[in-house]
Design a protein around this motif. Structure first.
Motif, short mmCIF file in Angstrom:
data_model
loop_
_atom_site.label_atom_id
_atom_site.label_comp_id
_atom_site.label_asym_id
_atom_site.label_seq_id
_atom_site.Cartn_x
_atom_site.Cartn_y
_atom_site.Cartn_z
N UNK A 91 0.84 -1.20 0.00
CA UNK A 91 0.00 0.00 0.00
C UNK A 91 0.87 1.25 0.00
N UNK A 92 1.96 1.23 0.79
CA UNK A 92 2.90 2.35 0.75
C UNK A 92 3.49 2.51 -0.64
N UNK A 93 3.82 1.38 -1.28
CA UNK A 93 4.38 1.42 -2.63
C UNK A 93 3.38 2.04 -3.60
N UNK A 94 2.14 1.57 -3.56
CA UNK A 94 1.12 2.09 -4.47
C UNK A 94 0.86 3.58 -4.25
N UNK A 95 0.98 4.01 -2.97
CA UNK A 95 0.75 5.43 -2.64
C UNK A 95 2.02 6.26 -2.79
N UNK A 96 3.14 5.61 -3.24
CA UNK A 96 4.43 6.29 -3.37
C UNK A 96 4.87 6.94 -2.05
N UNK A 97 4.63 6.22 -0.98
CA UNK A 97 5.03 6.67 0.35
C UNK A 97 6.33 5.98 0.72
N UNK A 98 7.45 6.69 0.52
CA UNK A 98 8.77 6.13 0.75
C UNK A 98 9.44 6.90 1.89
N UNK A 99 9.94 6.17 2.90
CA UNK A 99 10.38 6.81 4.13
C UNK A 99 11.87 6.59 4.41
N UNK A 100 12.48 7.64 4.98
CA UNK A 100 13.82 7.59 5.56
C UNK A 100 13.81 8.45 6.81
N UNK A 101 14.49 7.99 7.84
CA UNK A 101 14.67 8.77 9.06
C UNK A 101 16.16 8.96 9.32
N UNK A 102 16.51 10.10 9.90
CA UNK A 102 17.88 10.37 10.35
C UNK A 102 17.81 10.58 11.85
N UNK A 103 18.45 9.66 12.58
CA UNK A 103 18.35 9.67 14.05
C UNK A 103 19.70 9.99 14.66
N UNK A 104 19.70 10.95 15.59
CA UNK A 104 20.88 11.27 16.39
C UNK A 104 20.72 10.58 17.74
N UNK A 105 21.43 9.47 17.98
CA UNK A 105 21.23 8.73 19.22
C UNK A 105 21.77 9.44 20.45
N UNK A 106 22.62 10.46 20.25
CA UNK A 106 23.15 11.22 21.39
C UNK A 106 22.12 12.27 21.84
N UNK A 107 21.64 13.04 20.90
CA UNK A 107 20.64 14.07 21.23
C UNK A 107 19.22 13.53 21.20
N UNK A 108 19.06 12.31 20.67
CA UNK A 108 17.76 11.67 20.50
C UNK A 108 16.81 12.55 19.69
N UNK A 109 17.33 13.08 18.59
CA UNK A 109 16.50 13.84 17.65
C UNK A 109 16.29 13.00 16.40
N UNK A 110 15.13 13.14 15.77
CA UNK A 110 14.78 12.37 14.59
C UNK A 110 14.29 13.33 13.51
N UNK A 111 14.75 13.09 12.29
CA UNK A 111 14.38 13.96 11.18
C UNK A 111 13.88 13.11 10.02
N UNK A 112 12.78 13.53 9.41
CA UNK A 112 12.29 12.85 8.21
C UNK A 112 13.05 13.35 7.00
N UNK A 113 13.51 12.43 6.15
CA UNK A 113 14.29 12.77 4.97
C UNK A 113 13.47 12.45 3.72
N UNK A 114 13.25 13.42 2.84
CA UNK A 114 12.55 13.12 1.58
C UNK A 114 13.26 12.01 0.83
N UNK A 115 12.50 11.00 0.41
CA UNK A 115 13.06 9.80 -0.21
C UNK A 115 12.59 9.69 -1.65
N UNK A 116 13.48 9.84 -2.63
CA UNK A 116 13.06 10.04 -4.02
C UNK A 116 12.51 8.81 -4.72
N UNK A 117 12.95 7.61 -4.32
CA UNK A 117 12.52 6.37 -4.97
C UNK A 117 12.23 5.33 -3.89
N UNK A 118 11.71 4.19 -4.30
CA UNK A 118 11.47 3.13 -3.33
C UNK A 118 12.77 2.39 -3.06
N UNK A 119 13.51 2.85 -2.04
CA UNK A 119 14.79 2.26 -1.67
C UNK A 119 14.58 1.10 -0.71
N UNK A 120 13.59 0.26 -1.04
CA UNK A 120 13.33 -0.97 -0.31
C UNK A 120 14.09 -2.09 -0.98
#
Length: 645
Positions: A91-120
């Motif tokens: 369903x994510x594939x059909x909806x072109x919903x492709x996700x990447x997160x960038x996590x800083x384990x020291x500061x415990x911050x998380x950022x969503x990264x625009x993902x251009x293709x299905x890097x599955x």
């Protein structure tokens, strides 16, 4: 009155006791379980237990940042790239919903990264400039046999014209000369010109070898009547003159069989500083489930994978040049199953352990051995135990890397086999006649084991499942530390979360190990409930971090040449025993060919150390490394990031 009151009180006590006994009988298992869990929690949190066995902790991301993490890589900024793509969710594939997160384990911050293709189910590796190369991914999800309504499959297009290539657009129609059925292409295809072949002695022209193009086609209408059972030649509609004479299709069975995943050619670099994907030239071949391996000159080899029509790439391997950001084919053809564990050796050749993650014939490219890429010669290595159970096995270069000993851990039968292996096998590639010998056995047959090299030269082996994708509730909640010197495992604290398919692990700069993913086929032992993707991150803190103190490490240059020395400050310099450069991991599908720990020569003074980087480019590949030092007890410092150009 007193005796009557006593009798009534005794009766109440007796009745109350009977009720307690009855409740205990009814709820005994639950009460016991509650008590056992409480005691276990108490036990694993005792300081002496953690000092001997380490500790596991679950990290829950906020709901908006959770994803089905398939790939993870530690970046030289200390942050972790968590890649899901479509996350094995159509369903994510059909909806072109492709996700990447960038996590800083020291500061415990998380950022969503625009993902251009299905890097599955992509491939990835660390580049010398600190970027992460990512290549391949998903073009189409698989279709099971019952879901396929139109007959289809592979069409090989032939071009016998030696003067020019020919391009056929998507929607090109192919009509069988014998069966009369018409099939339509789903994508455009470029078919290279034919090659003229001459007699090497006389120079006499012999023939034209046609150029070939591979493409997926399917019937125009639904129904079993459009299936074909045998090979046929196909006329290409819309062509005329010489093109019509020189261009034709050939296909074997075009049927309603299951259609496998299809790959993409797209490639990107992820820039850890800009924190974004940068598109580079696409690969020559589409690839789903490829392995990327760094070569002696810093270029990157891309091999195996399923192509744009869901077929195993037919042995066409290619190399990425980081300077030009372009791809070129290698000489010769050599085929491997998908996600093959292939690593650079110190003599410049390539070692294939036999580990892989799945797709491909069970009798092609599965033997472990040494591959000379320049000559395309392959020498098989003997001695592998359970040789038919190498799919979903893990492979790790044992520390230190200079010893060039590899361990192959567990594994299972091809495909959805229930078989799994308890074996570990070790090969010394510096021996005169390398061969595999058995190492210590695992307690259970294990598919998908995770292995992470630690700064104290031990290897953490954890997780996996006895059956395919944890089927039958077969996840293994066990962890072991392997000591290469003693050639033995030591049991440590059990992980809290089961990990099987689509899981991985990374060593962090603070000496802890992060675990991610797991994609069970079912959620219960009876195999009646569909599995749910494991989105929780788990962190293992090894025993060495529960000691009273750890050595410090600071200062020093950020860049050190091969063969050069560098000075770093440490208040505990006189107590230090080892220095290690550990390459950051890029992990997926039991595959992490980047992982290696390199021993450094070390000289000590009162409050500083001087380390020397080995000269071999094949041992010390260009890029960023974590520099750890350890004391006599094996307690590591926090890492300093060092770049080797």
């Amino acid at each position: 009155m007193k005796d009557g009151s006593s009798r009534r009180r005794f009766r109440r006590i007796a009745i109350g006791a009977a009720v307690v006994v009855a409740l205990a009988a009814m709820n005994g298992p639950a009460l016991y379980r509650f008590g056992s869990e409480q005691y276990h929690e108490y036990k694993i949190n005792k300081p002496e237990y953690k000092a001997a066995n380490g500790k596991w902790d679950i990290i829950e991301f906020p709901a908006e940042f959770k994803q089905n993490t398939i790939h993870a890589a530690l970046l030289h900024t200390g942050k972790i790239l968590l890649v899901a793509g479509s996350g094995n969710d159509q369903q994510n594939f059909d909806d072109k919903k492709f996700d990447t997160r960038l996590w800083d384990p020291v500061k415990n911050t998380i950022k969503k990264i625009p993902t251009p293709k299905d890097l599955f189910c992509t491939g990835h590796t660390q580049l010398s400039n600190g970027n992460l190369l990512i290549a391949g991914g998903t073009k189409r999800y698989e279709k099971l046999k019952g879901d396929v309504t139109k007959a289809g499959g592979l069409m090989v297009v032939h071009n016998e014209n030696p003067d020019k290539p020919i391009t056929l657009p998507a929607g090109t129609k192919f009509t069988g000369k014998t069966n009369g059925n018409t099939f339509t292409s789903k994508d455009p295809v470029v078919v290279e010109r034919a090659e003229k072949v001459f007699d090497p002695d006389t120079g006499e022209f012999l023939r034209n070898d046609p150029g070939l193009g591979r493409i997926y086609v399917e019937a125009q209408k639904s129904g079993a009547q459009y299936e074909t059972g045998t090979q046929d030649n196909y006329r290409v509609q819309g062509l005329s003159g010489a093109d019509a004479r020189n261009t034709y299709g050939m296909a074997e069975k075009l049927a309603l069989d299951k259609k496998d995943f299809q790959g993409i050619r797209d490639a990107f670099e992820f820039d850890p500083v800009a924190e974004k994907y940068i598109q580079v030239d696409p690969m020559k071949e589409a690839r789903w489930y490829p392995t990327l391996t760094t070569l002696s000159d810093g270029k990157v080899l891309s091999l195996s994978g399923l192509d744009e029509i869901g077929q195993l790439v037919p042995g066409k391997n290619e190399v990425f040049d980081p300077e030009t950001r372009t791809w070129e084919y290698t000489e010769g053809i050599r085929q491997f199953p998908t996600y093959p564990a292939i690593s650079l050796m110190q003599n410049g050749k390539l070692f294939y352990s036999g580990s892989n993650a799945g797709y491909g014939p069970d009798d092609v490219g599965r033997d472990p051995g040494i591959w000379d890429l320049e000559t395309n010669k392959f020498r098989k290595l003997p001695g592998m135990s359970d040789p038919k159970l190498l799919e979903t096995s893990g492979t790790v270069l044992l520390p230190p890397a200079q010893d060039e000993k590899y361990m192959v851990i567990g594994g299972g039968g091809v495909g959805e086999s229930q078989e799994s292996s308890k074996k570990t096998r070790i090969v010394d590639l510096q021996a005169d006649d390398p061969k595999f010998v058995d190492g210590p056995e695992l307690e259970k047959g294990t598919r998908y084991p995770q292995s992470s090299i630690l700064p104290d030269d031990t290897v953490l082996v954890s997780g996996g499942s006895e059956d395919y994708r944890g089927r039958g509730g077969s996840n293994i909640h066990q962890a072991r530390l392997y000591d290469p010197k003693a050639n033995s495992f030591r049991k440590v604290a059990d992980p809290l979360v089961g990990r099987n398919y689509h899981s991985g692990s990374l060593l962090l700069p603070d000496g802890r190990v992060m675990f991610f993913g797991s994609d069970s086929l079912y959620a219960d032992k009876a195999n009646t409930k569909p599995g749910v993707f494991e989105q929780r991150i788990e962190m293992y803190t090894p025993p060495y971090l529960y000691r009273d103190s750890r050595p410090s490490l600071s200062g020093g240059p950020k860049t050190v040449e091969r063969g050069a020395s560098a000075k770093f400050t440490s208040q505990q310099a006189s107590t230090l025993k080892t220095a290690r450069l550990i390459r950051p991991s890029a992990s997926t599908h039991v595959t992490d060919v980047d992982q290696r720990s390199i021993a450094l020569d070390m000289k000590k003074s009162k409050d500083s150390i001087t380390v020397t980087v080995p000269e071999s480019r094949n041992l010390v590949e260009s890029g960023w490394y974590m520099l750890f030092v350890t004391d006599a007890d094996g307690t590591p410092s926090k890492a300093q990031w060092v770049k080797v150009p």
